[in-house]
Each structure stands twice: as C-alpha cells, then as structure tokens.
Design a protein around this motif. Structure first.
Motif, PDB file in Angstrom:
ATOM      1  N   GLY A  17       0.818  -1.211   0.000  1.00  0.00           N
ATOM      2  CA  GLY A  17       0.000   0.000   0.000  1.00  0.00           C
ATOM      3  C   GLY A  17       0.848   1.256   0.000  1.00  0.00           C
ATOM      4  N   LEU A  18       1.898   1.258   0.824  1.00  0.00           N
ATOM      5  CA  LEU A  18       2.776   2.432   0.866  1.00  0.00           C
ATOM      6  C   LEU A  18       3.482   2.639  -0.468  1.00  0.00           C
ATOM      7  N   MET A  19       3.855   1.553  -1.121  1.00  0.00           N
ATOM      8  CA  MET A  19       4.493   1.673  -2.427  1.00  0.00           C
ATOM      9  C   MET A  19       3.547   2.313  -3.438  1.00  0.00           C
ATOM     10  N   CYS A  20       2.259   1.980  -3.352  1.00  0.00           N
ATOM     11  CA  CYS A  20       1.274   2.631  -4.237  1.00  0.00           C
ATOM     12  C   CYS A  20       1.230   4.135  -3.976  1.00  0.00           C
ATOM     13  N   LEU A  21       1.265   4.538  -2.688  1.00  0.00           N
ATOM     14  CA  LEU A  21       1.256   5.960  -2.364  1.00  0.00           C
ATOM     15  C   LEU A  21       2.532   6.643  -2.857  1.00  0.00           C
ATOM     16  N   PHE A  22       3.678   6.015  -2.645  1.00  0.00           N
ATOM     17  CA  PHE A  22       4.947   6.592  -3.083  1.00  0.00           C
ATOM     18  C   PHE A  22       4.966   6.749  -4.598  1.00  0.00           C
ATOM     19  N   ARG A  23       4.470   5.747  -5.314  1.00  0.00           N
ATOM     20  CA  ARG A  23       4.471   5.819  -6.778  1.00  0.00           C
ATOM     21  C   ARG A  23       3.569   6.943  -7.260  1.00  0.00           C
ATOM     22  N   ALA A  24       2.394   7.065  -6.658  1.00  0.00           N
ATOM     23  CA  ALA A  24       1.471   8.129  -7.057  1.00  0.00           C
ATOM     24  C   ALA A  24       2.059   9.504  -6.747  1.00  0.00           C
ATOM     25  N   ARG A  25       2.697   9.630  -5.592  1.00  0.00           N
ATOM     26  CA  ARG A  25       3.304  10.897  -5.193  1.00  0.00           C
ATOM     27  C   ARG A  25       4.434  11.269  -6.159  1.00  0.00           C
ATOM     28  N   LYS A  26       5.264  10.281  -6.488  1.00  0.00           N
ATOM     29  CA  LYS A  26       6.393  10.523  -7.379  1.00  0.00           C
ATOM     30  C   LYS A  26       5.928  10.918  -8.773  1.00  0.00           C
ATOM     31  N   ASN A  27       4.879  10.257  -9.271  1.00  0.00           N
ATOM     32  CA  ASN A  27       4.394  10.497 -10.633  1.00  0.00           C
ATOM     33  C   ASN A  27       3.391  11.632 -10.728  1.00  0.00           C
ATOM     34  N   GLY A  28       2.993  12.198  -9.596  1.00  0.00           N
ATOM     35  CA  GLY A  28       1.966  13.242  -9.609  1.00  0.00           C
ATOM     36  C   GLY A  28       0.613  12.718 -10.044  1.00  0.00           C
ATOM     37  N   THR A  29       0.330  11.463  -9.706  1.00  0.00           N
ATOM     38  CA  THR A  29      -0.908  10.803 -10.136  1.00  0.00           C
ATOM     39  C   THR A  29      -1.950  10.848  -9.029  1.00  0.00           C
ATOM     40  N   ARG A  30      -3.190  11.080  -9.392  1.00  0.00           N
ATOM     41  CA  ARG A  30      -4.298  10.968  -8.455  1.00  0.00           C
ATOM     42  C   ARG A  30      -4.972   9.622  -8.643  1.00  0.00           C
ATOM     43  N   PHE A  31      -5.360   9.014  -7.549  1.00  0.00           N
ATOM     44  CA  PHE A  31      -6.145   7.794  -7.636  1.00  0.00           C
ATOM     45  C   PHE A  31      -7.562   8.138  -8.085  1.00  0.00           C
ATOM     46  N   ALA A  32      -8.231   7.163  -8.682  1.00  0.00           N
ATOM     47  CA  ALA A  32      -9.609   7.400  -9.132  1.00  0.00           C
ATOM     48  C   ALA A  32     -10.524   7.718  -7.953  1.00  0.00           C
ATOM     49  N   ARG A  33     -10.219   7.159  -6.802  1.00  0.00           N
ATOM     50  CA  ARG A  33     -10.936   7.444  -5.553  1.00  0.00           C
ATOM     51  C   ARG A  33      -9.899   7.575  -4.445  1.00  0.00           C
ATOM     52  N   PRO A  34     -10.207   8.309  -3.365  1.00  0.00           N
ATOM     53  CA  PRO A  34      -9.224   8.448  -2.286  1.00  0.00           C
ATOM     54  C   PRO A  34      -8.795   7.076  -1.751  1.00  0.00           C
ATOM     55  N   VAL A  35      -7.519   6.966  -1.404  1.00  0.00           N
ATOM     56  CA  VAL A  35      -6.941   5.718  -0.914  1.00  0.00           C
ATOM     57  C   VAL A  35      -6.258   5.980   0.421  1.00  0.00           C
ATOM     58  N   LYS A  36      -6.500   5.090   1.374  1.00  0.00           N
ATOM     59  CA  LYS A  36      -5.774   5.122   2.639  1.00  0.00           C
ATOM     60  C   LYS A  36      -5.160   3.748   2.878  1.00  0.00           C
ATOM     61  N   VAL A  37      -3.918   3.755   3.317  1.00  0.00           N
ATOM     62  CA  VAL A  37      -3.203   2.515   3.613  1.00  0.00           C
ATOM     63  C   VAL A  37      -3.297   2.278   5.119  1.00  0.00           C
ATOM     64  N   LEU A  38      -3.761   1.099   5.492  1.00  0.00           N
ATOM     65  CA  LEU A  38      -3.995   0.756   6.891  1.00  0.00           C
ATOM     66  C   LEU A  38      -2.947  -0.253   7.365  1.00  0.00           C
ATOM     67  N   ALA A  39      -2.133   0.162   8.339  1.00  0.00           N
ATOM     68  CA  ALA A  39      -1.153  -0.729   8.964  1.00  0.00           C
ATOM     69  C   ALA A  39      -1.711  -1.145  10.315  1.00  0.00           C
ATOM     70  N   MET A  40      -2.181  -2.377  10.387  1.00  0.00           N
ATOM     71  CA  MET A  40      -2.873  -2.852  11.594  1.00  0.00           C
ATOM     72  C   MET A  40      -1.936  -3.549  12.568  1.00  0.00           C
ATOM     73  N   ARG A  41      -2.354  -3.536  13.796  1.00  0.00           N
ATOM     74  CA  ARG A  41      -1.662  -4.275  14.840  1.00  0.00           C
ATOM     75  C   ARG A  41      -2.087  -5.750  14.772  1.00  0.00           C
ATOM     76  N   GLY A  42      -2.287  -6.383  15.920  1.00  0.00           N
ATOM     77  CA  GLY A  42      -2.418  -7.828  16.024  1.00  0.00           C
ATOM     78  C   GLY A  42      -3.354  -8.504  15.036  1.00  0.00           C
ATOM     79  N   GLU A  43      -2.816  -9.431  14.267  1.00  0.00           N
ATOM     80  CA  GLU A  43      -3.608 -10.303  13.408  1.00  0.00           C
ATOM     81  C   GLU A  43      -3.338 -11.760  13.723  1.00  0.00           C
ATOM     82  N   GLU A  44      -2.110 -12.062  14.088  1.00  0.00           N
ATOM     83  CA  GLU A  44      -1.713 -13.456  14.288  1.00  0.00           C
ATOM     84  C   GLU A  44      -2.294 -14.022  15.586  1.00  0.00           C
TER      85      GLU A  44
END
Length: 426
Positions: free
Chosen positions: A106-133
């Motif tokens: 998800g962060l790579m998608c944000l970095f790529r969009a930021r670098k290329n000056g690209t807007r996503f078709a809809r707003p995107v948020k990357v969620l880094a969650m705590r406990g899953e395991e």
C-alpha cells in the motif's frame, strides 16, 4: 494511460528492498523475526513507518485502534476511501513478509502516485494494523475485529502466551479505549470504507508451480480450531495389558484422525472444499515411556473450508466420531475451547476488475482460493467489499524461510496500483 507490460522499476526495487531490510533488522529474533501483537516492538515498527512516510510528504494518522492510516495529503480528509491494508505483527520467529508485504504494498502505491503526480480514481488510505496473528493470544484478526466491532468478550479475556495477561490489558497498554471495544462499538465506521484490498504472500506452492508472480484471491477459508483436545484413557504396562482391556488414548486419537481423514477424502471427491490438520500432538513428556500405555494425549485440530455448510457438517461429524470411539475404546474426549471464523468470499466485481488489471499489465489473469485466514475476511463478513492479491513465495509462511522475490512483490503492487488509478467510482 499506458497499458505496457509490467516491468520492474529499479528505483522501486531498491526502495522496497531497503524497507524490508530495515524492518527485518529492527525485529529480528534468534531465527527470523518476532513482532508480537500489541507490543513495544510492534509500536516501534509502526513509528518507523510513520517517520518514513512523513519524510516523504504523506499524511499519517492514528485511528482508534492505535493502527496507522497513510494517504496522499490531498486525500487525508476524504470522507470515503478505499483501504489497502494488512498487519505488521508476526508469529514468533516467523518470516518478514507475512503481513508486512501487504502494508508496504500500500505504501508503495502511495509513493508511486506521489512521485508520478498521479491521483487515484478514488481516495486511498493505507492501513497498517496491529495484532492479526493468533500465536500470541489465541484469537486472530484482533485489530480488524476491533475496527468492525466484532471482538467478543472471550477473545478479550484470552491470555498472552508469555506473560499470561489478557488481550484487553495489552490493548489498553497501547492506548486503545477498551470501553468501546468491550461494548462491541466499531472503532471505524464501515460506511466510510469503499473497499478493502489486501496483498499477501501465498502460503502454499500453487504460484510456484504455475510459474506466475501473482494471482487474485477468490475466497478465504473459514475454520473451527481446537487448540488443545484431550483424549483421556488409562495408564498400563505395555506388555501386560491385553487389547481387550486397554483404554489407550493414543490409538483412540489415531482412530479419530483416520476417520476424519476418510471423510475429508469423500468430501473433496464430491467437489467440496476442505482441509484438516492436527499440528500439535503429544503425551506428557514427564510421564511417557516406551513401555507405558499413556493415560492421556493432547492434540490440536484445525478444520477449514470455504463452505459454511461443510464446516457445520464437520463439527457434527467430529462429535459423532468421538462419541463412537469413546464407547468402543473406553476413553473420553474433551474438546476444550474452540475458535470459529466464518468463510469469506471476495467481492466478485473486485476480483474481476483486479484480473482485468493483471491483463492490462501483460500478466495472465489468475484466481485462487486462500487456505489461510486474513483480515480481508473480517471486512468482507462485515459487509465491506473486499479483495486480495497473492504474491508468489517459496517455503510457505509463518517461518523464517519465507522467500518472496521483491520483483514478484512489485508485480503484486502494480496490479493494485493499476486498479486504483484506473477504476472509476461505480
């Protein structure tokens, strides 16, 4: 917009490699990595990600579950958004990619969009969650269940494998308002979430066999799991007790697993989905001996299927077979606690659109089922449209030998990025 076949950007390859290496170095253990759920180590990794993203001009916020949300600055205040997410914790002495690959994708998608000056078709948020395991407390998908308001009281009372303190105590330690969680109040309004998309390493060998870097997930198996089943019999001398007089729990367990295995084969041959595992088996090491009939054996049982009816049928079959064997062999079974997770089908429209994104990138569109469970199942079962992308990975997961190639990771990233920039609101 270009539909040229996917190629690896050398700068992104170096960046992703550095991210994974840095996180590995801060969470390494005697073998592999250990990022315990709701621990200081997990917090350290989240703080590292926050610092990394702020330095690149991305917006960072902490949600009510003490997870992190990242976005392009122009999307920070969006009322509705697509989530790309996964978890940052790991199993004890596990691999560096399970969970973390989804966050960094998800962060790579944000970095790529930021670098290329690209807007996503809809707003995107990357969620880094705590406990899953489930390895630390027993329950799995803890953070996503808390966000959706489905974390129950028994799960909150579960004891940590190390210090014995409850999950609720550990969640409170990192700053979560446990009154909300205990009352079943969602920590995130699911109506704000347009979709949930998760990248994860494949935990089996299918993509290795197909020689493909990535695939779209069609559904996630649900399960019922007994952490410790006890079969109780009667001790005796191995040479002195005839078969007719034995109450041997080891043979009773073997009989049960054999019968379950036969039923598994029948179910699969009929075209239904099922997997069954007993991964922990043992008699008391202080009392067992070659010349002694054990008086008790303990074992785990993990039954998974994409079909709720199959899981219900297996639950009933398990009890029926235990009753029969108990009568025949003079033993008794105690199932102990059970953890249930319902199956989750991924949203067909999202699956199809991600397949189309694969095709535009010159990849062969492929779908497959997920044998392992994922946070995507929690969002899907809460009514949020959900989808997943698997990335080829050798040596399975939950072990130090996870071996995802960064080039394959970037192929998975590109599938999601292509979808995010090309898919307009419905």
């Amino acid at each position: 917009m270009s539909t040229a076949p996917f190629t690896v950007d050398p700068d992104e390859l170096r960046l992703a490699t550095r991210w994974f290496d840095d996180i590995y170095n801060m969470s390494r253990d005697r073998l592999g990595v250990s990022r315990p759920a709701y621990s200081a180590k997990e917090t350290e990794v989240l703080e590292f990600l926050a610092e990394l993203c702020r330095a690149e001009g991305l917006a960072v916020e902490t949600d009510a579950g003490q997870n992190l949300l990242f976005s392009l600055p122009e999307d920070a205040d969006a009322e509705k958004f697509v989530i790309v997410g996964s978890h940052v914790d790991s199993v004890p002495m596990g691999g560096n990619y399970d969970g973390m690959a989804g966050v960094l994708a998800g962060l790579m998608c944000l970095f790529r969009a930021r670098k290329n000056g690209t807007r996503f078709a809809r707003p995107v948020k990357v969620l880094a969650m705590r406990g899953e395991e489930s390895a630390w407390f027993g329950p799995c998908y803890i953070a996503s269940k808390a966000l959706m308001g489905t974390l129950d009281s028994d799960e909150l009372a579960s004891a940590h494998k190390g210090d014995g303190r409850s999950l609720a105590d550990h969640m409170g330690d990192v700053g979560i308002d446990m009154a909300q969680v205990s009352n079943g109040q969602p920590l995130m309004d699911k109506s704000d979430i347009l979709e949930y998309i998760e990248l994860h390493i494949e935990q089996g060998p299918l993509l290795i066999g197909k020689e493909q870097p990535a695939a779209v997930v069609s559904g996630i198996r649900g399960n019922f799991r007994h952490k410790q089943v006890r079969c109780i019999g009667e001790a005796g001398h191995s040479g002195a007790v005839p078969r007719a007089f034995r109450k041997d729990p080891v043979l009773a367990m073997a009989d049960l697993l054999s019968r379950l295995d036969e039923s598994w084969l029948t179910i699969v041959q009929k075209g239904d989905d099922l997997v069954l595992t007993s991964g922990v088996v043992g008699t008391d090491p202080e009392r067992h001996a070659m010349s002694r009939i054990a008086d008790e054996i303990r074992f785990s049982l993990d039954v998974r299927s994409q079909n709720s009816e199959v899981l219900a049928a297996m639950t009933q079959l398990l009890r029926e077979e235990m009753d029969k064997i108990a009568r025949e062999r003079g033993v008794r079974f105690d199932l102990g606690d059970v953890n249930n997770t319902p199956p989750a089908l991924m949203t067909p429209e999202l699956v199809a659109q991600l397949e189309q994104a694969m095709g535009r990138l010159g990849m062969e569109p492929t779908t497959m089922a997920s044998g392992g469970g994922h946070d995507a199942a929690v969002f899907s079962n809460a009514g949020v449209p959900a989808a997943m992308v698997f990335v080829r990975n050798q040596n399975g997961s939950h072990n130090p030998d996870e071996a995802m190639e960064i080039e394959d990771f970037l192929a998975g990233v590109s599938i999601i990025y292509e979808y995010l920039v090309r898919t307009a609101p419905c």
